[in-house]
Scaffold this motif. Structure first.
Motif, PDB file in Angstrom:
ATOM      1  N   ASN A  54       0.758  -1.273   0.200  1.00 53.73           N
ATOM      2  CA  ASN A  54       0.061   0.058  -0.135  1.00 53.73           C
ATOM      3  C   ASN A  54       0.902   1.264  -0.206  1.00 53.73           C
ATOM      4  O   ASN A  54       0.392   2.169  -0.448  1.00 53.73           O
ATOM      5  CB  ASN A  54      -0.762   0.260   1.369  1.00 53.73           C
ATOM      6  N   ARG A  55       1.940   1.221   0.731  1.00 54.44           N
ATOM      7  CA  ARG A  55       2.869   2.355   0.637  1.00 54.44           C
ATOM      8  C   ARG A  55       3.339   2.594  -0.764  1.00 54.44           C
ATOM      9  O   ARG A  55       3.381   3.812  -1.030  1.00 54.44           O
ATOM     10  CB  ARG A  55       4.085   2.014   1.735  1.00 54.44           C
ATOM     11  N   LYS A  56       3.738   1.523  -1.368  1.00 54.99           N
ATOM     12  CA  LYS A  56       4.230   1.609  -2.768  1.00 54.99           C
ATOM     13  C   LYS A  56       3.179   2.085  -3.699  1.00 54.99           C
ATOM     14  O   LYS A  56       3.582   3.018  -4.450  1.00 54.99           O
ATOM     15  CB  LYS A  56       4.799   0.311  -3.316  1.00 54.99           C
ATOM     16  N   ARG A  57       1.877   1.506  -3.334  1.00 58.42           N
ATOM     17  CA  ARG A  57       1.000   1.820  -4.305  1.00 58.42           C
ATOM     18  C   ARG A  57       0.523   3.322  -4.197  1.00 58.42           C
ATOM     19  O   ARG A  57       0.202   4.072  -4.869  1.00 58.42           O
ATOM     20  CB  ARG A  57      -0.155   1.155  -4.022  1.00 58.42           C
ATOM     21  N   LEU A  58       0.694   3.696  -2.470  1.00 53.86           N
ATOM     22  CA  LEU A  58       0.341   5.292  -2.162  1.00 53.86           C
ATOM     23  C   LEU A  58       1.343   6.034  -3.023  1.00 53.86           C
ATOM     24  O   LEU A  58       0.943   7.302  -3.503  1.00 53.86           O
ATOM     25  CB  LEU A  58       0.472   5.342  -0.746  1.00 53.86           C
ATOM     26  N   LYS A  59       2.744   5.638  -2.925  1.00 49.03           N
ATOM     27  CA  LYS A  59       3.576   6.450  -3.431  1.00 49.03           C
ATOM     28  C   LYS A  59       3.149   6.727  -5.192  1.00 49.03           C
ATOM     29  O   LYS A  59       3.381   7.758  -5.861  1.00 49.03           O
ATOM     30  CB  LYS A  59       4.914   5.952  -3.402  1.00 49.03           C
TER      31      LYS A  59
ATOM     32  N   HIS B 101       0.445   6.422  -6.363  1.00 46.53           N
ATOM     33  CA  HIS B 101      -0.659   6.889  -6.628  1.00 46.53           C
ATOM     34  C   HIS B 101      -0.458   8.519  -6.379  1.00 46.53           C
ATOM     35  O   HIS B 101      -1.230   9.352  -7.238  1.00 46.53           O
ATOM     36  CB  HIS B 101      -1.760   6.591  -5.546  1.00 46.53           C
ATOM     37  N   GLN B 102       0.529   8.638  -5.470  1.00 45.14           N
ATOM     38  CA  GLN B 102       0.898  10.119  -5.507  1.00 45.14           C
ATOM     39  C   GLN B 102       1.586  10.715  -6.710  1.00 45.14           C
ATOM     40  O   GLN B 102       1.159  11.863  -7.152  1.00 45.14           O
ATOM     41  CB  GLN B 102       1.627  10.405  -3.988  1.00 45.14           C
ATOM     42  N   LEU B 103       2.445   9.958  -7.129  1.00 45.70           N
ATOM     43  CA  LEU B 103       3.097  10.211  -8.423  1.00 45.70           C
ATOM     44  C   LEU B 103       1.910  10.380  -9.714  1.00 45.70           C
ATOM     45  O   LEU B 103       2.159  11.444 -10.419  1.00 45.70           O
ATOM     46  CB  LEU B 103       4.189   8.955  -8.650  1.00 45.70           C
ATOM     47  N   LEU B 104       1.153   9.506  -9.738  1.00 46.43           N
ATOM     48  CA  LEU B 104       0.036   9.696 -10.435  1.00 46.43           C
ATOM     49  C   LEU B 104      -0.686  10.775 -10.467  1.00 46.43           C
ATOM     50  O   LEU B 104      -1.053  11.590 -11.484  1.00 46.43           O
ATOM     51  CB  LEU B 104      -0.670   8.296 -10.484  1.00 46.43           C
ATOM     52  N   ILE B 105      -1.185  11.043  -9.292  1.00 44.18           N
ATOM     53  CA  ILE B 105      -1.706  12.432  -9.004  1.00 44.18           C
ATOM     54  C   ILE B 105      -1.086  13.550  -9.624  1.00 44.18           C
ATOM     55  O   ILE B 105      -1.520  14.468 -10.146  1.00 44.18           O
ATOM     56  CB  ILE B 105      -2.175  12.534  -7.373  1.00 44.18           C
ATOM     57  N   GLU B 106       0.116  13.531  -9.086  1.00 41.98           N
ATOM     58  CA  GLU B 106       1.205  14.619  -9.561  1.00 41.98           C
ATOM     59  C   GLU B 106       1.208  14.674 -11.060  1.00 41.98           C
ATOM     60  O   GLU B 106       1.135  15.894 -11.687  1.00 41.98           O
ATOM     61  CB  GLU B 106       2.406  14.424  -8.913  1.00 41.98           C
ATOM     62  N   GLN B 107       1.233  13.676 -11.712  1.00 45.64           N
ATOM     63  CA  GLN B 107       1.729  13.725 -13.033  1.00 45.64           C
ATOM     64  C   GLN B 107       0.278  13.997 -13.692  1.00 45.64           C
ATOM     65  O   GLN B 107       0.108  14.714 -14.541  1.00 45.64           O
ATOM     66  CB  GLN B 107       1.690  12.351 -13.593  1.00 45.64           C
TER      67      GLN B 107
END
Length: 922
Positions: free
Chosen positions: A747-752, A754-760
């Motif tokens: 989930n941590r990796k997925r969260l990161k 996800h955050q990257l995807l959100i930033e992108q």
């Protein structure tokens, strides 16, 4: 000499004849004494039932009601549910048994010891032979055991011994045949040598009054009514304490014993004495009225040789030469059983003062002191007997007849009949197979307008009768005043959707009551219909057998259990087993002969029920406590001293052996409380559970018929399967923690991610928003430039148009204007119209809007001239020929010609519009 010889011979024959006559009379008297004898319930346990040898030498019953029997194959134990056999290692015959303080002492050939219940619920044997030490045992068998002063005394035909818990000592040598504790002393019968008692020094002392008995082998000793009783094979004596001597028992008891050979004596109470014999079963003697009852094979015993006797709570147990029998000696229910099969099933009976009439499926009989006899001509199935005044009327399968002096008088033989009753007008009515008949002193006639079979009749009033069809329907019949015809026959409808089938009608508290389809109804005169009989609503499934003096007997049509009530404060149940399950199913019949005495018809006789004794019995019931006698799963047997823990893989079959020492409750009820909760009745002492889920269980057992509150609890546990064990749960916890860690990391990796995807996504959206704004700005600019280009173009066109108009006007006035001056002005005008600067400005603005237009056009059509390109740009702006003409400095006609040539150059189809082509394609 010859005459004397004949005289002696005649005397011999006379004496022989007299003896034969006496024997025949004796046998006949014995038969007569039991011809009408009603017997208490007798339960036979055959050797097949208890699965051991036939001979049973001794019986002992402990204080809880457990039965211990000395059998040829070992120790037999009956826990009230099942028989269990425990054999000695040597396989020797056990001759004697005695239960005392949790131990069961047994004696056999050169072997003495005791049995104790082990942890597994079985019994283990402890031999006491090592305690004999210096005592030399001959070929001895130990035939009797008794406790006295907390020591165990046991006897053989060679000696008397004492076991005090630590050692065994020999009291005396001799042939010992009986023992009894009397007046706080141990008394022993020493064969033909009389009776001895044990003094304070543990020495045998001869009892002088027994000198009268010496020379006769004493078979047994007993204490009855505070008197010492001694029995030889042919006689029985009592100790007269007043004269300190033994006397023969008074009355005819010794006459009965003489031919039967006494073996055992048992005192039931202050009045009754039991004498077990070797040839004729046992005798029950009442000291008050000197009544002697004989019980042998002819009235229920399996065998006439009684080897052992014991009694517990009114239950007499007999060890026989072939089987074990139990008699409920004080039972308020007594039976008459026809063992020959001649009588058959009894459907009704009438009790007279000195005889009983019986209606059976084989005919009509009477039973008196002479025995059972068929009434002459009374053959055939008889359904009912009715006592009408001094008349006894039988309803049989082929006729209706009256019994007079044990003979028949035919009343009607045109058809069979079911029932006879007396009308309120004292007329005798008979329900026949074809209607209703009337019996008069001189004739028998049928009532008109009734053509259906009538099984039973009940009068509502003088002229209204209820008639029950034997199979379907209930009818309300209204008669004429003379009772010779039916004025109205009304089919009574049921309250439910079901038709009346095999319904019963009664008169209860002067009300017409109907039992139909398991429910009770009564007739409401005012509403002229049936309604629910509220007082009997709870008796659903209970049919009425008999009503007498506001006392009612019902029967459960499913279980055959009887239920008594006065519909007020008295009620109790009589289980079907109390009547030995011998009721005639579907045709149960009970007859009251007094306030307390009732007779019940059975498959092979009848039973006599004493209601007063039954009600008294209800307050004296002895209920034993059930117990667990064994516990095992599919793999092994468990100790009962600790809580069993069953592996889950072996819980597919869990078996419990349960015991309920013999008492007034014969069955065990149970509740299993746990993950799986079930309840029911234990069958044959064995309770089986299959596929129990894992968890803790509590088994509650209690005697059936009690309230279930006083129960015994047995707990056990079914362990979880291996995959749910403690260690596996630890593994699961570790796996779960590892799984949680993996989930956390994932989930941590997925969260990161996800955050990257959100930033992108944010950046993309931001860029798209900027691009959109930029596009909007550019579009605005382009629109503005288009407008500017259009405005500039239109202004240039207007300008050129004006200049060209001026030029035209000047050309008109050539003659008025200086030629040189005119030419100069026209050249100026032409220069202004065809100014390259204006075109360059237009071309620049046009390229900003349509960046690659000219390039794409030249790539597609390289032969186009600059004029062609100029025309194409104006057409791209969707200008008309009129608007293009001033811009190109030519006439509209010139523009059209130019357009035509352009179409040729680009090879455009004549049907396609040139302007649209340029707008779409470039």
């Amino acid at each position: 000499m010859k005459a004397k010889f004949f005289t002696c011979t005649n005397g011999f024959y006379i004496r022989s004849t007299i003896c034969c006559i006496v024997l025949i009379i004796s046998i006949f008297h014995s038969f007569c004494s039991t011809a009408q004898q009603l017997n208490p319930p007798i339960q036979n346990y055959s050797s097949i039932a208890y699965d051991a040898a036939s001979q049973n030498w001794d019986i002992s019953i402990d204080e809880t009601g457990m039965i211990y029997v000395a059998n040829n194959r070992g120790l037999l134990i009956f826990n009230g549910q099942t028989w269990k056999l425990f054999s000695l290692n040597s396989g020797a015959i056990i001759r004697s048994v005695y239960a005392y303080k949790g131990k069961i002492f047994t004696g056999s050939y050169r072997e003495f010891g005791y049995w104790e219940r082990n942890d597994m619920g079985g019994y283990s044997y402890h031999s006491l032979n090592p305690l004999f030490k210096d005592i030399a045992l001959g070929d001895e068998e130990f035939w009797g055991i008794m406790a006295y002063n907390d020591s165990i005394y046991f006897r053989s035909f060679g000696a008397l011994y004492k076991y005090d818990g630590d050692k065994i000592i020999k009291i005396s040598n001799g042939v010992f045949t009986g023992m009894k504790v009397f007046q706080n002393k141990l008394w022993v019968a020493k064969g033909r040598d009389g009776i001895f008692f044990l003094n304070h020094a543990d020495k045998l002392q001869f009892f002088e009054p027994s000198s009268k008995l010496t020379g006769n082998t004493i078979a047994d000793l007993e204490v009855h009514n505070d008197q010492l009783i001694a029995g030889t094979r042919e006689q029985i004596f009592y100790l007269d304490k007043k004269n300190d001597e033994f006397n023969l028992m008074p009355g005819k008891l010794n006459d009965a014993i003489e031919k039967s050979e006494l073996n055992k004596i048992l005192s039931l109470d202050h009045e009754n004495l039991i004498i077990g014999t070797l040839k004729n079963g046992f005798l029950k003697w009442n000291r008050n009225n000197e009544l002697i009852q004989v019980f042998n094979r002819s009235n229920g015993l399996q065998n006439n040789t009684v080897l052992a006797l014991d009694v517990f709570k009114g239950q007499l147990w007999l060890g026989l030469d072939n089987g074990i029998d139990r008699m409920d000696i004080d039972s308020p229910i007594k039976f008459y059983t026809n063992t020959t099969g001649e009588l058959g099933a009894v459907y009704d009976l009438i009790k007279e003062s000195n005889k009983i009439y019986l209606a059976s499926n084989t005919g009509v009989y009477f039973l008196d002191e002479s025995g059972l006899r068929l009434i002459e001509g009374g053959e055939g199935h008889s359904w009912n007997l009715a006592k009408i005044g001094d008349k006894v009327i039988s309803n049989s399968n082929s006729s209706t007849f009256e019994i007079l002096n044990n003979k028949l008088k035919i009343l009607d033989n045109s058809t069979g009949s079911f029932h006879t009753t007396l009308s309120p007008k004292n007329q005798i009515l008979v329900g026949t197979y074809t209607g209703i008949g009337v019996v008069t002193d001189s004739s028998f006639y049928k009532i008109d307008n009734i053509g259906f079979p009538v099984k039973k009749m009940v009068f509502e009033n003088e002229n209204v009768l209820w008639a029950a069809h034997p199979y379907e329907g209930i009818y309300r019949v209204q008669f004429s005043e003379k009772l010779n015809k039916a004025v109205r026959v009304q089919d009574v409808p049921s309250l439910d959707s079901l038709k009346h089938f095999n319904s019963q009608i009664y008169s209860i508290n002067n009300q017409i009551a109907v039992y139909s389809n398991q429910n009770w109804y009564r007739y409401n005169v005012f509403k002229d219909r049936l309604e629910v009989f509220e007082e009997l609503r709870d008796l659903k499934g209970f049919k009425l057998l008999e009503e007498h003096d506001s006392k009612y007997w019902f029967i459960n049509t499913l279980s055959d259990d009887l239920f008594f009530t006065n519909l007020k404060d008295q009620e109790f149940s009589l289980p079907a087993w109390r009547l030995e399950n011998r009721l005639v199913k579907g045709y149960e019949q009970m007859t009251a002969v007094s306030d307390s005495i009732y007779y019940i018809c059975l498959k092979d006789g009848f039973a006599r029920v004493d209601l007063a004794a039954l009600m008294k019995e209800q307050h004296q019931l002895f209920i034993a406590e059930p117990f667990v006698a064994g516990f095992q799963d599919a793999n092994k047997t468990y100790s009962l001293m600790e809580k069993p823990n069953i592996p889950h893989k072996h819980a597919s079959l869990v078996t419990l052996d349960l015991g309920l020492p013999f008492s007034d409750s014969r069955n065990i009820a149970y509740r299993l409380v746990g993950n799986d909760t079930v309840s029911g009745i234990v069958e044959n002492g064995e309770l089986i559970f299959q596929n129990l889920d894992y968890g803790d269980y509590s088994l509650e057992i209690y005697p059936f018929g009690t309230n279930g509150k006083d129960f015994k609890t047995f707990e056990f546990t079914v362990l979880p399967p291996w995959y749910l064990s403690f260690w596996m749960k630890g593994v699961y916890i570790l796996l779960a923690l590892g799984g949680l860690e993996l989930i956390f990391l994932y989930n941590r990796k997925r969260l990161k991610k996800h955050q990257l995807l959100i930033e992108q996504k944010f950046e993309k959206e931001h860029k798209e928003r900027i691009d959109r704004l930029e596009r909007e700005r550019l579009m605005d600019e382009i629109d503005m430039k288009r407008k500017e280009l259009a405005n500039t173009t239109m202004m240039a066109a207007k300008k050129n148009e004006v200049l060209m108009e001026i030029q035209g006007e000047l050309n008109k006035d050539k003659s008025k204007i200086n030629e040189y001056r005119l030419k100069h002005i026209i050249n100026k005008i032409n220069g202004a119209v065809k100014s390259k600067d204006e075109w360059q400005v237009f071309e620049t603005n046009f390229n900003e809007i349509h960046e690659d237009f000219f390039k794409d056009l030249l790539d597609a059509y390289p032969n186009l001239t600059s004029k062609d390109l100029k025309l194409c740009s104006y057409l791209k702006m969707n200008l008309t020929s009129k608007e293009i003409a001033p811009l190109m400095g030519i006439s509209v006609r010139g523009v059209e010609v130019h357009r035509y040539r352009l179409r040729k150059k680009i090879d455009l189809d004549k049907n396609e519009n040139l302007t649209n082509f340029l707008i779409k394609k470039f």
